[in-house]
Structures are given as C-alpha cells and as structure tokens.
Design a protein around this motif. Sequence first.
Motif, PDB file in Angstrom:
ATOM      1  N   TYR A 227      -9.760  -0.116 -11.027  1.00  0.00           N
ATOM      2  CA  TYR A 227     -10.769   0.817 -10.488  1.00  0.00           C
ATOM      3  C   TYR A 227     -10.797   2.123 -11.279  1.00  0.00           C
ATOM      4  N   LYS A 228      -9.665   2.433 -11.949  1.00  0.00           N
ATOM      5  CA  LYS A 228      -9.677   3.640 -12.796  1.00  0.00           C
ATOM      6  C   LYS A 228     -10.504   3.389 -14.069  1.00  0.00           C
ATOM      7  N   ILE A 229     -10.570   2.140 -14.539  1.00  0.00           N
ATOM      8  CA  ILE A 229     -11.479   1.818 -15.656  1.00  0.00           C
ATOM      9  C   ILE A 229     -12.914   1.775 -15.116  1.00  0.00           C
TER      10      ILE A 229
ATOM     11  N   GLY B 280       3.486  -1.182  -1.365  1.00  0.00           N
ATOM     12  CA  GLY B 280       2.360  -1.485  -2.240  1.00  0.00           C
ATOM     13  C   GLY B 280       2.699  -2.516  -3.311  1.00  0.00           C
ATOM     14  N   GLY B 281       1.738  -2.734  -4.205  1.00  0.00           N
ATOM     15  CA  GLY B 281       1.869  -3.778  -5.219  1.00  0.00           C
ATOM     16  C   GLY B 281       3.141  -3.642  -6.051  1.00  0.00           C
ATOM     17  N   VAL B 282       3.287  -2.531  -6.746  1.00  0.00           N
ATOM     18  CA  VAL B 282       4.490  -2.329  -7.572  1.00  0.00           C
ATOM     19  C   VAL B 282       5.689  -2.060  -6.677  1.00  0.00           C
ATOM     20  N   GLY B 283       5.485  -1.219  -5.649  1.00  0.00           N
ATOM     21  CA  GLY B 283       6.597  -0.751  -4.824  1.00  0.00           C
ATOM     22  C   GLY B 283       7.367  -1.868  -4.154  1.00  0.00           C
TER      23      GLY B 283
ATOM     24  N   ALA C 241       7.020   4.230   3.300  1.00  0.00           N
ATOM     25  CA  ALA C 241       5.837   3.398   3.523  1.00  0.00           C
ATOM     26  C   ALA C 241       5.374   3.649   4.943  1.00  0.00           C
ATOM     27  N   SER C 242       4.147   3.225   5.249  1.00  0.00           N
ATOM     28  CA  SER C 242       3.677   3.353   6.628  1.00  0.00           C
ATOM     29  C   SER C 242       4.379   2.308   7.502  1.00  0.00           C
ATOM     30  N   ALA C 243       4.246   2.485   8.835  1.00  0.00           N
ATOM     31  CA  ALA C 243       4.992   1.644   9.783  1.00  0.00           C
ATOM     32  C   ALA C 243       4.691   0.160   9.599  1.00  0.00           C
TER      33      ALA C 243
ATOM     34  N   ASP D 277       9.389   5.964   7.411  1.00  0.00           N
ATOM     35  CA  ASP D 277       7.973   6.086   7.767  1.00  0.00           C
ATOM     36  C   ASP D 277       7.494   7.485   7.385  1.00  0.00           C
ATOM     37  N   TYR D 278       6.760   7.558   6.271  1.00  0.00           N
ATOM     38  CA  TYR D 278       6.398   8.885   5.757  1.00  0.00           C
ATOM     39  C   TYR D 278       5.452   9.645   6.693  1.00  0.00           C
ATOM     40  N   GLY D 279       4.832   8.913   7.626  1.00  0.00           N
ATOM     41  CA  GLY D 279       3.950   9.577   8.589  1.00  0.00           C
ATOM     42  C   GLY D 279       4.734  10.281   9.690  1.00  0.00           C
TER      43      GLY D 279
ATOM     44  N   LEU E 111       7.954   7.814 -12.706  1.00  0.00           N
ATOM     45  CA  LEU E 111       6.642   8.068 -12.090  1.00  0.00           C
ATOM     46  C   LEU E 111       5.694   6.974 -12.552  1.00  0.00           C
ATOM     47  N   LEU E 112       4.916   6.426 -11.631  1.00  0.00           N
ATOM     48  CA  LEU E 112       4.073   5.288 -11.992  1.00  0.00           C
ATOM     49  C   LEU E 112       2.745   5.628 -12.648  1.00  0.00           C
ATOM     50  N   PRO E 113       1.965   6.563 -12.098  1.00  0.00           N
ATOM     51  CA  PRO E 113       0.635   6.754 -12.693  1.00  0.00           C
ATOM     52  C   PRO E 113       0.723   7.140 -14.178  1.00  0.00           C
TER      53      PRO E 113
ATOM     54  N   ASP F  85      -8.647   2.636  -1.273  1.00  0.00           N
ATOM     55  CA  ASP F  85      -8.321   3.378  -0.052  1.00  0.00           C
ATOM     56  C   ASP F  85      -6.824   3.722  -0.011  1.00  0.00           C
ATOM     57  N   GLY F  86      -6.015   3.009  -0.818  1.00  0.00           N
ATOM     58  CA  GLY F  86      -4.642   3.440  -1.063  1.00  0.00           C
ATOM     59  C   GLY F  86      -3.573   2.947  -0.107  1.00  0.00           C
ATOM     60  N   HIS F  87      -3.897   2.004   0.774  1.00  0.00           N
ATOM     61  CA  HIS F  87      -2.887   1.547   1.731  1.00  0.00           C
ATOM     62  C   HIS F  87      -2.814   0.024   1.816  1.00  0.00           C
ATOM     63  N   ALA F  88      -3.117  -0.665   0.721  1.00  0.00           N
ATOM     64  CA  ALA F  88      -3.053  -2.132   0.750  1.00  0.00           C
ATOM     65  C   ALA F  88      -1.598  -2.559   0.968  1.00  0.00           C
TER      66      ALA F  88
HETATM   67  N1  LIG Z   1       2.446   2.905 -15.653  1.00  0.00           N
HETATM   68  C1  LIG Z   1       2.096   1.656 -15.455  1.00  0.00           C
HETATM   69  O1  LIG Z   1       2.233   0.780 -16.322  1.00  0.00           O
HETATM   70  C2  LIG Z   1       1.548   1.244 -14.097  1.00  0.00           C
HETATM   71  C3  LIG Z   1       1.463  -0.119 -13.764  1.00  0.00           C
HETATM   72  C4  LIG Z   1       1.020  -0.456 -12.497  1.00  0.00           C
HETATM   73  C5  LIG Z   1       0.613   0.535 -11.615  1.00  0.00           C
HETATM   74  N2  LIG Z   1       0.643   1.832 -11.997  1.00  0.00           N
HETATM   75  C6  LIG Z   1       0.227   2.913 -11.072  1.00  0.00           C
HETATM   76  O2  LIG Z   1       1.133   2.917  -9.982  1.00  0.00           O
HETATM   77  C7  LIG Z   1       0.491   3.344  -8.790  1.00  0.00           C
HETATM   78  C8  LIG Z   1       0.750   2.322  -7.676  1.00  0.00           C
HETATM   79  O3  LIG Z   1       0.197   1.069  -8.022  1.00  0.00           O
HETATM   80  P1  LIG Z   1       0.199  -0.134  -6.986  1.00  0.00           P
HETATM   81  O4  LIG Z   1      -0.421  -1.298  -7.644  1.00  0.00           O
HETATM   82  O5  LIG Z   1       1.561  -0.294  -6.411  1.00  0.00           O
HETATM   83  O6  LIG Z   1      -0.787   0.477  -5.864  1.00  0.00           O
HETATM   84  P2  LIG Z   1      -1.001   0.031  -4.353  1.00  0.00           P
HETATM   85  O7  LIG Z   1      -0.797  -1.433  -4.221  1.00  0.00           O
HETATM   86  O8  LIG Z   1      -2.309   0.627  -3.960  1.00  0.00           O
HETATM   87  O9  LIG Z   1       0.180   0.716  -3.563  1.00  0.00           O
HETATM   88  C9  LIG Z   1       0.200   2.033  -3.185  1.00  0.00           C
HETATM   89  C10 LIG Z   1       1.023   2.090  -1.878  1.00  0.00           C
HETATM   90  O10 LIG Z   1       1.365   3.433  -1.583  1.00  0.00           O
HETATM   91  C11 LIG Z   1       1.474   3.560  -0.178  1.00  0.00           C
HETATM   92  N3  LIG Z   1       1.301   4.989   0.122  1.00  0.00           N
HETATM   93  C12 LIG Z   1       0.162   5.742   0.126  1.00  0.00           C
HETATM   94  N4  LIG Z   1       0.459   7.034   0.388  1.00  0.00           N
HETATM   95  C13 LIG Z   1       1.806   7.105   0.539  1.00  0.00           C
HETATM   96  C14 LIG Z   1       2.725   8.144   0.795  1.00  0.00           C
HETATM   97  N5  LIG Z   1       2.319   9.411   0.965  1.00  0.00           N
HETATM   98  N6  LIG Z   1       4.052   7.858   0.829  1.00  0.00           N
HETATM   99  C15 LIG Z   1       4.495   6.587   0.649  1.00  0.00           C
HETATM  100  N7  LIG Z   1       3.676   5.536   0.423  1.00  0.00           N
HETATM  101  C16 LIG Z   1       2.352   5.801   0.366  1.00  0.00           C
HETATM  102  C17 LIG Z   1       0.397   2.677   0.397  1.00  0.00           C
HETATM  103  O11 LIG Z   1       0.728   1.977   1.607  1.00  0.00           O
HETATM  104  P3  LIG Z   1       1.042   2.606   3.045  1.00  0.00           P
HETATM  105  O12 LIG Z   1       0.572   4.045   3.003  1.00  0.00           O
HETATM  106  O13 LIG Z   1       0.245   1.799   4.032  1.00  0.00           O
HETATM  107  O14 LIG Z   1       2.518   2.423   3.216  1.00  0.00           O
HETATM  108  C18 LIG Z   1       0.273   1.562  -0.676  1.00  0.00           C
HETATM  109  O15 LIG Z   1       0.918   0.386  -0.237  1.00  0.00           O
HETATM  110  C19 LIG Z   1      -0.993   3.492  -9.165  1.00  0.00           C
HETATM  111  O16 LIG Z   1      -1.234   4.843  -9.469  1.00  0.00           O
HETATM  112  C20 LIG Z   1      -1.127   2.662 -10.429  1.00  0.00           C
HETATM  113  O17 LIG Z   1      -2.200   3.059 -11.260  1.00  0.00           O
HETATM  114  C21 LIG Z   1       1.109   2.210 -13.218  1.00  0.00           C
END
Ligand SMILES: NC(=O)c1ccc[n+]([C@@H]2O[C@H](COP(=O)([O-])OP(=O)(O)OC[C@H]3O[C@@H](n4cnc5c(N)ncnc54)[C@H](OP(=O)(O)O)[C@@H]3O)[C@@H](O)[C@H]2O)c1
Length: 315
Positions: free
Chosen positions: A45-47, A160-163, A181-183, A198-200, A238-240, A301-304
Amino acid sequence: MRAAVIDRFGGPDEFRIVDDAPAPSAGAGEVVVRVSAAGVNPLDYKIRDGSSGMASRLRDEDFPLILGRECSGVITEVGEGVTDLAVGDRVFGMAPLDNKGQCYAELTALPADALARSPEGVEDTTLGGLSLVGLTAWVAVHDLAEVTGDDIVLVHGGGGGVGHLAVQLAAATGAQVYATASARNAERITAAGATHVDYGQEDFAQVTPRPTVIIDCVYFGTYEPSLDHLAEGGRLVLLPSLADLGPAKERGIEASIPTIAPDRERLDALASRVADGSLTLTVADALPLSEVARAHQILEDGHAPGKIVLAVAGE
Ligand SMILES: NC(=O)c1ccc[n+]([C@@H]2O[C@H](COP(=O)([O-])OP(=O)(O)OC[C@H]3O[C@@H](n4cnc5c(N)ncnc54)[C@H](OP(=O)(O)O)[C@@H]3O)[C@@H](O)[C@H]2O)c1
C-alpha cells in the motif's frame, strides 16, 4: 491474464480487475508461476499510494501497474539457465527489491533463486504470505538483534504480520519474550510462549523488565518510549524502512532496520518450521483477488491480526 492493476498512485479504490493484462514470460534465470495465493504487505500500500521509496523509481510506462511482492503457486514456464526447478513444481517466494514484483495476477515471473519448493502438507494460502514477513522476522531476530536465550526481548506489534513471527522466532531461542498487542491477539501471543502486554490498557515501560532487545514493528508512538526503556547496551530493530535512526544513534543505541533479500535456504528453513508445526503463520483473512481494495483497507487500518492474503487461483 487476470490481474489487479492501478493506473496511478492513490487509495485502495484505484484498483481495477482486468482480464487482458499481458502475460509474462520467463527471462534468463526466471520462472513463470501460476499464482495460487499472493501475500499483501504494508509495502504494497506504500507503493500503491506513492509514499514508498520504491514508488519513486516507477515511471509512467510502468502503469497500469501490478503490485504484490510474494506468492505461492505452480511453475508453468522455466527460463534459460534454470536447472533446479521445473514446470509443475509447487513453489513459494518473493520478488527481490530490484524486481517489480507483480504477484496480484494469474501469472508472475520471478527469479528462480527467490523461490523454494513448497513443502507437502502446507497450504498455498499460508505459503503465499510467508516469505516477506518470515524473512523480515528472521533478519530482525537472528541477523540484527542476534537474540539468544540470555535476552529479554520486547516486540511491539506482536500480533501483526512480522511481529507474530518475530515473537515465535525469539521465543524459540529460549529468550524471555514480551509482546505489545491489542487484547484480541493475547491468546496467540501467550501460545507462542511470550507475555502479552495490552498496549490499550498498560504502559509497557511499567509492566515489562528493561529489555536487552526491542523489535519495533509499530514505530509511531512506540519508538521514543522504547529508547528510554531499553537496557544499557541493548539492541533496537525498527521495521519501517523510512524509520529515523537519528534519535537512537544520538543516544549511542545500536539501532538498525532490516533489509531483506530472498534466498532459498532461508525460505526452506521457514517452510520446514511451518511444516513441522514449530512456526505458525496466522492468516487473518484470505480474500479473492476481486477484493484487493478491501484487503488493502484492512491492512492499512493497522490492526490486522496476522497476515492478509489474496486467494488468486480458483476465482
Ligand atoms: N524493513 C523491512 O524489510 C520490512 C519488512 C516488512 C515490514 N516492514 C514494516 O514493518 C511494519 C509492520 O509490518 P507488518 O506486516 O507486521 O504490519 P501489520 O501486519 O499491519 O502489523 C501491524 C500490527 O501492529 C499492531 N499495532 C498497531 N498499533 C500498535 C501499538 N500502538 N502497539 C502495539 N501494536 C500495535 C496491530 O495490531 P493490534 O493493534 O490489533 O494489536 C497490527 O497487528 C510496517 O511498517 C512495514 O512496512 C518492514
């Protein structure tokens, strides 16, 4: 061939499904894969919206553009010089960063060495979403943070995906693992052998010991407090890709951002762990290609709760 394309950068509504996209052919060192499932990642989605550094390298002639950097499927064509994969092989993998990666389509051409054979007994839906998050979690936990059983690890975004894979890989070293993570993600995190925060409801800095490693998959809102909480001499990942390492470096903190390159040995290692049950990829949603806009909206939406995958075959 059938594909999801965008004609310009923009929101999820930019996607349209076409049945007449030009089918790729296999160049030297490449294979064509009939895509079964394609993983959806924040990078996509960033592309799509033009905010990724990778978007700035695209030219007008690249549109209509097919997105999608990873998939699973079956090889339909083998290019010159490819000797270790054959037509009919079930494979999965991801496009390297210098490759456009066009997996939201019936057929895609990828370098053969960026693919691995799919293990028996693991579904294409799972394998289609494994490569990018799996390799990233591996680089973060093993290459950059070099987590060992002596570490206290805090993963932000552990649902999340990576986490959720980083939590499992870190826990497998014997380290003490905490994950914010959320509950709704609590059960999966606990099952992975980690402590859920639970960060909330809770402030991670109050309820976790000072970690020797922080893997921050969230960054916005978590980065600055993590700098204060990390133990002396600790490592921060840091991931991003566009994260600012400056504030960490100014404080003398060892901080890094993963850069991933697909390689078959690691893909095999990830897939064999999934096959033997020691690593679980949670597919939060598998949507048809025609619902690609919804898939992007859910992820954005950021919470998958896990991985979003497009089931491309069989539509
Ligand atoms: N550098 C690299 O090579 C690389 C590779 C892959 C991904 N990335 C980056 O890494 C980031 C994460 O990717 P992803 O695929 O894991 O994304 P994702 O699947 O969207 O996971 C993000 C997770 O963060 C949780 N979250 C949101 N706000 C939060 C908070 N304040 N505290 C704790 N958890 C929170 C969300 O779930 P809940 O809030 O429901 O718990 C969600 O499960 C993205 O920015 C992506 O672009 C970088």
